[in-house]
Scaffold this active site. Structure first.
Site, PDB file in Angstrom:
ATOM      1  N   ASP A   1       0.872  -1.177   0.000  1.00  0.00           N
ATOM      2  CA  ASP A   1       0.000   0.000   0.000  1.00  0.00           C
ATOM      3  C   ASP A   1       0.908   1.224   0.000  1.00  0.00           C
ATOM      4  O   ASP A   1       1.549   1.538   1.001  1.00  0.00           O
ATOM      5  CB  ASP A   1      -0.881  -0.008   1.262  1.00  0.00           C
ATOM      6  CG  ASP A   1      -1.732   1.270   1.353  1.00  0.00           C
ATOM      7  OD1 ASP A   1      -2.495   1.398   2.336  1.00  0.00           O
ATOM      8  OD2 ASP A   1      -1.609   2.138   0.457  1.00  0.00           O
TER       9      ASP A   1
ATOM     10  N   TYR B   1      -7.924  15.331 -10.894  1.00  0.00           N
ATOM     11  CA  TYR B   1      -6.826  14.521 -11.447  1.00  0.00           C
ATOM     12  C   TYR B   1      -5.762  15.437 -12.048  1.00  0.00           C
ATOM     13  O   TYR B   1      -4.574  15.327 -11.749  1.00  0.00           O
ATOM     14  CB  TYR B   1      -7.401  13.605 -12.527  1.00  0.00           C
ATOM     15  CG  TYR B   1      -6.405  12.810 -13.327  1.00  0.00           C
ATOM     16  CD1 TYR B   1      -6.297  12.992 -14.708  1.00  0.00           C
ATOM     17  CD2 TYR B   1      -5.600  11.839 -12.740  1.00  0.00           C
ATOM     18  CE1 TYR B   1      -5.411  12.238 -15.467  1.00  0.00           C
ATOM     19  CE2 TYR B   1      -4.713  11.082 -13.501  1.00  0.00           C
ATOM     20  CZ  TYR B   1      -4.631  11.293 -14.860  1.00  0.00           C
ATOM     21  OH  TYR B   1      -3.745  10.544 -15.618  1.00  0.00           O
TER      22      TYR B   1
ATOM     23  N   LYS C   1      -1.986  16.079 -10.654  1.00  0.00           N
ATOM     24  CA  LYS C   1      -0.846  15.776 -11.527  1.00  0.00           C
ATOM     25  C   LYS C   1       0.040  17.016 -11.707  1.00  0.00           C
ATOM     26  O   LYS C   1       1.266  16.928 -11.692  1.00  0.00           O
ATOM     27  CB  LYS C   1      -1.319  15.231 -12.873  1.00  0.00           C
ATOM     28  CG  LYS C   1      -1.810  13.775 -12.829  1.00  0.00           C
ATOM     29  CD  LYS C   1      -0.719  12.814 -12.387  1.00  0.00           C
ATOM     30  CE  LYS C   1      -1.142  11.362 -12.427  1.00  0.00           C
ATOM     31  NZ  LYS C   1      -0.082  10.437 -11.990  1.00  0.00           N
TER      32      LYS C   1
HETATM   33  C1  VAH Z   1      -7.704   9.729 -18.216  1.00  0.00           C
HETATM   34  N1  VAH Z   1      -6.492   8.007 -19.414  1.00  0.00           N
HETATM   35  O1  VAH Z   1      -8.560   9.668 -19.101  1.00  0.00           O
HETATM   36  C2  VAH Z   1      -6.329   9.168 -18.532  1.00  0.00           C
HETATM   37  C3  VAH Z   1      -5.435  10.169 -19.233  1.00  0.00           C
HETATM   38  C4  VAH Z   1      -5.259  12.082 -20.861  1.00  0.00           C
HETATM   39  C5  VAH Z   1      -6.170  11.180 -20.054  1.00  0.00           C
HETATM   40  O2  VAH Z   1      -4.610  10.808 -18.316  1.00  0.00           O
HETATM   41  O3  VAH Z   1      -7.912  10.209 -17.121  1.00  0.00           O
END
Ligand code: VAH
Length: 312
Positions: A54, A144, A148
Site C-alpha cells: 500500500d 486529477y 498531476k
Molecule cells: C484519463 N487516461 O482519461 C487518462 C489520461 C489524458 C487522459 O490521463 O484520465
C-alpha cells in the site's frame, strides 16, 4: 556499478502490466519487483517477484525498499480523471501523498531514479487547444489534473533541492488490450474496439467530434524506457515532458474500425466525461521530448486499429 533493482508500484494497472513486462525483459525478471494492492495480474504470474504494497503506508513501503534492495521506483498508482471526479478529496490525497511518500524515500535511500507519470490532463480550458506547448497557461479543472500538475512541481523541487533523479511524462490517452483501463475519460477508445468485435456497435460517451491526444501503449512503454535510460544531462524538463503521437475523435476511430469491420455502427450519448474532455487540448506539441531524448512515435490510428483488432 550497483545492480539495478526496480520496484513497480501499481504494476497491475493499465500501464503497470506492460511496463513491468518490458522492464523484466531488459533487467531480468528477478530484478523487477511488481507490487499492487490488487491480486497479481495473470500476465505477470511466473515472470518475477510480486509483493502487495500500500503506497499510502509510507513506513511499510520504506521497509520494502530497504528489504528488497530497491534502486529505482516506478510509481504508477493513481486515480484517473473520471473516477477522480466522483471522490475529489480521495483522488487528491492518493495522487499526491503517494508521490510524496516515494520522493521522500528516494531522497533518504539515495535511489538512483524515480519515474512518475503525469498527463495532458494538467492542461485546462485556457491552454491552447492545438499543439499545446510544453510551457503555457495551465489551469486544470479536474482534481486529477490539479493533482498531476502539483505533483510535477514536487518532482521539480526534489530534483533541484535534493538531487532526486525523478523523471516524468505527460501521457495522452493510452490505448491497450493487455490490461483493463483505469477509469479515465479516454477509456472509450479502448471499449470501442472490444464492442466493435463483440457486438459490431458502440455507444460513445463522448460526442462525435471530440478530438483528443492519444497514443498506443507500445509507444508509451518505449517512450518511458527511453526517457529513463536517457543521460541525465540531456534532460531540460524536470516537471514533466509533453508527449504526443496522434489525435483523433470518436468519429475518426469509428472510421478506422470500419475499414476492417464495415458493418460497425457508432452512436453517441455524451455523459459527465464530455465536460472533462472539452477542458483538454486537442493536440500536443512534444518538440522538447524529441530534442532532449530523441522521442519519435511509431503508431498512427490505422496501424493501432489493425493491431488492436488482431489481438483482442
Ligand atoms: C484519463 N487516461 O482519461 C487518462 C489520461 C489524458 C487522459 O490521463 O484520465
Amino acid at each position: 556499478m550497483k545492480k539495478e533493482k526496480i520496484l513497480v508500484i501499481g504494476a497491475c494497472g493499465q500501464i503497470g502490466v506492460e511496463l513491468t513486462l518490458a522492464l523484466r525483459k531488459i533487467y531480468g525478471g528477478s530484478n523487477v519487483v511488481a507490487s499492487d494492492l490488487r491480486e497479481e495480474n495473470d500476465l505477470l504470474k511466473g515472470t518475477g517477484p510480486y509483493v502487495s504494497i500500500d503506497v499510502m503506508n509510507k513506513e511499510m513501503l520504506h521497509v520494502q525498499v530497504i528489504r528488497q534492495n530497491i534502486t529505482q521506483v516506478y510509481l504508477l498508482a493513481a486515480i484517473l480523471s473520471a473516477t477522480g471526479e466522483k471522490n475529489p478529496p480521495l483522488a487528491w490525497h492518493l495522487n499526491t501523498q503517494s508521490l510524496l511518500n516515494v520522493l521522500d524515500i528516494a531522497k533518504e535511500e539515495k535511489l538512483s531514479k524515480v519515474y512518475w507519470p503525469s498527463s495532458i490532463a494538467v492542461f485546462g480550458p485556457t491552454s491552447p487547444k492545438e499543439n499545446c506547448p510544453q510551457q503555457t497557461i495551465i489551469e486544470p479543472t479536474t482534481v486529477y489534473g490539479i493533482s498531476k500538475y502539483a505533483g510535477e512541481f514536487w518532482c521539480n523541487y526534489f530534483y533541484h533541492r535534493y538531487g532526486v533523479d525523478v523523471r516524468s511524462i505527460r501521457y495522452p490517452g493510452l490505448i491497450s488490450y493487455k490490461s483493463a483501463p483505469g477509469g479515465g475519460t479516454t477509456d472509450y477508445a479502448i471499449e470501442i474496439y472490444h464492442e466493435a468485435k463483440e457486438k459490431k456497435k458502440y455507444t460513445s460517451f463522448l460526442e462525435a467530434d471530440t478530438k483528443l491526444p492519444m497514443m498506443y501503449m507500445p509507444d508509451a512503454i518505449r517512450a518511458t524506457i527511453e526517457l529513463m535510460e536517457a543521460p541525465a544531462d540531456k534532460l531540460t524538463v524536470r516537471t514533466s515532458y509533453n508527449l504526443a503521437a496522434m489525435s483523433f475523435s470518436p468519429k475518426e476511430i469509428a472510421g478506422s474500425i470500419q475499414k476492417s469491420i464495415p458493418e460497425f455502427q457508432i452512436t453517441y450519448k455524451p455523459d459527465y466525461r464530455q465536460q472533462i474532455a472539452n477542458s483538454w487540448p486537442q493536440s500536443i506539441d512534444d518538440a522538447q521530448a524529441r530534442v532532449d531524448w530523441g522521442w519519435k512515435h511509431e503508431y498512427d490510428l490505422d496501424k493501432m486499429t489493425q493491431d488492436m483488432l488482431q489481438n483482442i
